[in-house]
Design an enzyme around this catalytic site. Structure first.
Site, PDB file in Angstrom:
ATOM      1  N   GLU A  60       0.893  -1.150  -0.267  1.00 27.53           N
ATOM      2  CA  GLU A  60       0.068   0.089   0.057  1.00 27.53           C
ATOM      3  C   GLU A  60       0.922   1.310  -0.095  1.00 27.53           C
ATOM      4  O   GLU A  60       0.511   2.319  -0.691  1.00 27.53           O
ATOM      5  CB  GLU A  60      -1.101   0.015   1.243  1.00 27.53           C
ATOM      6  CG  GLU A  60      -1.699  -1.239   1.208  1.00 27.53           C
ATOM      7  CD  GLU A  60      -2.758  -1.449   0.204  1.00 27.53           C
ATOM      8  OE1 GLU A  60      -2.931  -0.609  -0.774  1.00 27.53           O
ATOM      9  OE2 GLU A  60      -2.777  -2.978  -0.204  1.00 27.53           O
ATOM     10  N   TYR A 114      -1.676  -8.407 -10.653  1.00 30.18           N
ATOM     11  CA  TYR A 114      -0.645  -8.228  -9.406  1.00 30.18           C
ATOM     12  C   TYR A 114       0.649  -8.960  -9.860  1.00 30.18           C
ATOM     13  O   TYR A 114       1.700  -8.361  -9.727  1.00 30.18           O
ATOM     14  CB  TYR A 114      -1.265  -8.600  -8.025  1.00 30.18           C
ATOM     15  CG  TYR A 114      -1.980  -7.740  -7.560  1.00 30.18           C
ATOM     16  CD1 TYR A 114      -1.785  -7.147  -6.432  1.00 30.18           C
ATOM     17  CD2 TYR A 114      -3.476  -7.628  -8.044  1.00 30.18           C
ATOM     18  CE1 TYR A 114      -3.092  -6.523  -5.674  1.00 30.18           C
ATOM     19  CE2 TYR A 114      -4.356  -7.232  -7.283  1.00 30.18           C
ATOM     20  CZ  TYR A 114      -4.159  -6.265  -6.250  1.00 30.18           C
ATOM     21  OH  TYR A 114      -5.135  -5.353  -5.733  1.00 30.18           O
TER      22      TYR A 114
END
Length: 607
Positions: A302, A387
């Protein structure tokens, strides 16, 4: 980075591959450049209500602006002088909402007065759904196109906007947002407080986020901190205590952190994702807390979005890998800097296994396994592509050109496209112009194949086979003779996950009981490992695991865990389907709309 360093108005790309089919907006004619919110939070009615004042930039002669609206109750739209403006709400399109067309004339400042109830972006929690049990809680989750359910704007990642907000809430609750706090809260009428926030960097509108509840703050470093409920704050602060070092490591790799502060909030477990990279206020699930920082790759991920995703953003969702794949690569580099190469290589090997499992399931030629998707990204067959394949693309490029050259290229990509949208074609063009040295190297890199073709190109830089050599040997020993590894307690979490994910999938009740007894699987405090245990146990109709699965599904709303466990139960016919339906009838209302939508498809119900 000072606010003056950020462009006042970010560009909108004028190229065919940047046309977003998930918005009704026509930003090349008229676009939103700034949003100013003034909203009240009504927990009793589960409603937000107030105004959104929008600054518009339009071509000469354009007198109409089109916004995205999904369920907003609009009572008035006015110009800067308070004069009413004519507007229409068009026909609703499933999953997209409706166009809100405003006849603005010469006005370039419009105010929308509205309320939003049952907004899919918002989750209103009762006190019983919180750790403290005394106060309600609210959080939003806007990605990809849910913010149009509570904010009237142009909800497209390619239309970056600055924003500000004034939010009022009951006086015993604290409000945080994905912008910098502007002073102390003010007491206002009705036993309420007003909180002010500002984001002076242009961001994609899905990154406007809010949370409100009984939360407290702990400083972690000069520019970092964490919010959580009082009952959670100490565990949370210990788990993320490395975050200031993470910011330092990220800056060393790819340049300055440009957002001022980096705070996090650990939300109640109903949050549907592991984390959400909302600028200056990362939202985190409490399920990552293991007590040993073994799941801190999530925090690194993040944080890395502060460069890849927030600083440089995919212009359309079909290029979502530009956010997630680049970030996953960056995450692994931060993990290597902080926790060493062994852990980084093990986590990369787990990611590669995800790719292989996905390709084995759907086929290496499935169109959804290409990084770039022609439509909205909804054709992607799972996170292992955006991802993990995205990350392995960059790992492969790095392995061919060398880390020093690759890092210099990636840093200039962030610098030269800061606070701007981008597309796959733009990244390819940039690589060809600023990274590739000659035709022979271009042939070795296979850049176009990686981005536009399905499956894994032949030049993929595979993970180090030594990363899990001892664990893989333990898997083979267990498969061949039932030998349970004696050193399991001393393994890293990645090693334990590797073992649980690779042992034989068909197990008897006695074998499962022996595993649980020897390894303490049902008692683990690591939710990644607990999920793998429950998945294995339910797939083998192991009755002792059912109560624990029921408790887990009632406590946790993270889609990564919830949807697969319901899928396992639904795949177990007359044994599992009644269990799944019974549990879901009790838990559905506690899940965020993101999680509900996925489980609804699994269960075959709309509620």
């Amino acid at each position: 980075m000072a606010s003056s360093d950020a462009p006042a108005i970010a560009p909108v790309l004028d190229r065919p591959d940047a046309v977003d089919n998930q918005t009704f907006a026509r930003p090349l004619e008229a676009r939103v450049s700034h949003v100013d919110l003034d909203l009240d939070l009504d927990f009793a009615r589960q409603t937000v209500a107030g105004t959104a004042m929008l600054d518009i930039v339009a071509k000469p002669g354009v007198d109409t602006v089109v916004l995205d609206d999904d369920g907003l109750d609009i009572t008035a739209i006015t110009d800067a002088a308070g004069r009413p403006l004519a507007y229409t709400v068009g026909q609703r399109v499933e999953g997209k909402g409706a166009p809100l067309t405003i006849r603005m004339g010469e006005s370039r400042e419009i105010t929308v007065r509205y309320s939003a109830k049952d907004a899919d972006a918002m989750q209103w929690l009762t006190p019983e759904q919180t750790e403290g049990g005394e106060h309600p809680f609210l959080f939003s989750q806007g990605q990809a196109t849910l913010n149009r359910t509570w904010i009237p704007t142009q909800d497209s990642p390619g239309i970056r906007q600055t924003w500000s907000a004034r939010i009022t809430a009951p006086e015993d609750l604290t409000v945080v947002m994905s912008g910098l706090s502007q002073g102390e809260p003010e007491a206002v009428e009705g036993n309420r407080r007003a909180f002010r926030f500002a984001m002076d960097k242009p961001v994609a509108p899905y990154l406007i986020a809010i949370a409100a509840g009984d939360i407290v703050h702990r400083d972690l470093g000069p520019r970092t901190g964490v919010w959580a409920e009082p009952a959670t704050i100490e565990r949370a602060a210990r788990e993320v205590s490395d975050v200031e070092r993470m910011v330092d490591a990220a800056e060393k790799l790819y340049g300055p952190y440009r957002w001022g502060r980096y705070d996090m909030i650990v939300l109640p477990p109903a949050f549907p994702y592991g984390g959400m990279e909302n600028p200056v206020m990362t939202f985190l699930t409490p399920t990552f807390i293991a007590g040993d920082k073994s799941n801190n790759g999530l925090v690194a991920h993040e944080l890395a979005h502060s460069w890849s995703g927030n600083l440089v953003t995919n212009a359309v969702w079909g290029d979502g890998w530009l956010n997630e794949g680049v970030t996953s690569y960056f995450e692994n580099r931060i993990v290597e800097e902080l926790y060493g190469k062994k852990r980084a290589e093990q986590e990369a090997a787990l990611a590669f296994a995800n790719i292989e499992e996905t390709l084995a399931e759907v086929g290496a030629d499935a169109p959804g396994t290409a990084l770039h998707q022609q439509s909205d990204g909804g054709d992607l067959v799972g996170s292992a592509i955006a991802y993990d394949k995205g990350s392995y693309f960059l790992r492969t490029v790095e392995s061919i050109v060398g880390r020093e050259r690759f890092d210099a290229w990636l840093r200039q990509w962030f610098d030269n496209h800061a606070f701007q949208p981008a597309t796959s074609a733009m990244l390819l063009e940039d690589m060809q112009r600023n990274l590739v040295r000659n035709p022979a190297e271009a042939e070795r890199l296979m850049l176009r194949e990686w981005i536009y073709e399905p499956g894994l190109p032949s030049n993929v830089a595979r993970p180090d086979p030594a990363a899990f050599a001892s664990v893989d040997a333990a898997v083979r020993a267990y498969a061949n003779s039932g030998a349970i590894p004696a050193g399991y307690d001393g393994w890293t979490s990645a090693e334990r996950q590797r073992f649980l994910d690779n042992i034989p999938k068909t197990r008897s009740a006695a074998q499962l009981a022996a595993l649980d007894d020897a390894l303490g699987l049902s008692a683990t405090g690591n939710n990644e490992e607990l999920f793998l245990w429950l998945e294995l146990a339910l797939a083998n109709r192991y009755e002792p695991a059912v109560p624990q699965a029921e408790q887990f599904l009632a406590r946790v709303g993270r889609a990564k865990f919830v949807r697969p466990l319901f899928a396992v139960l639904m795949g177990e016919g007359e044994w599992g389907q009644p269990i799944a339906r019974r549990i879901y009838a009790e838990t559905r209302d506690s899940y965020h709309a993101v999680t509900r939508a996925g489980v609804d498809r699994v269960i075959g119900t709309g509620g």
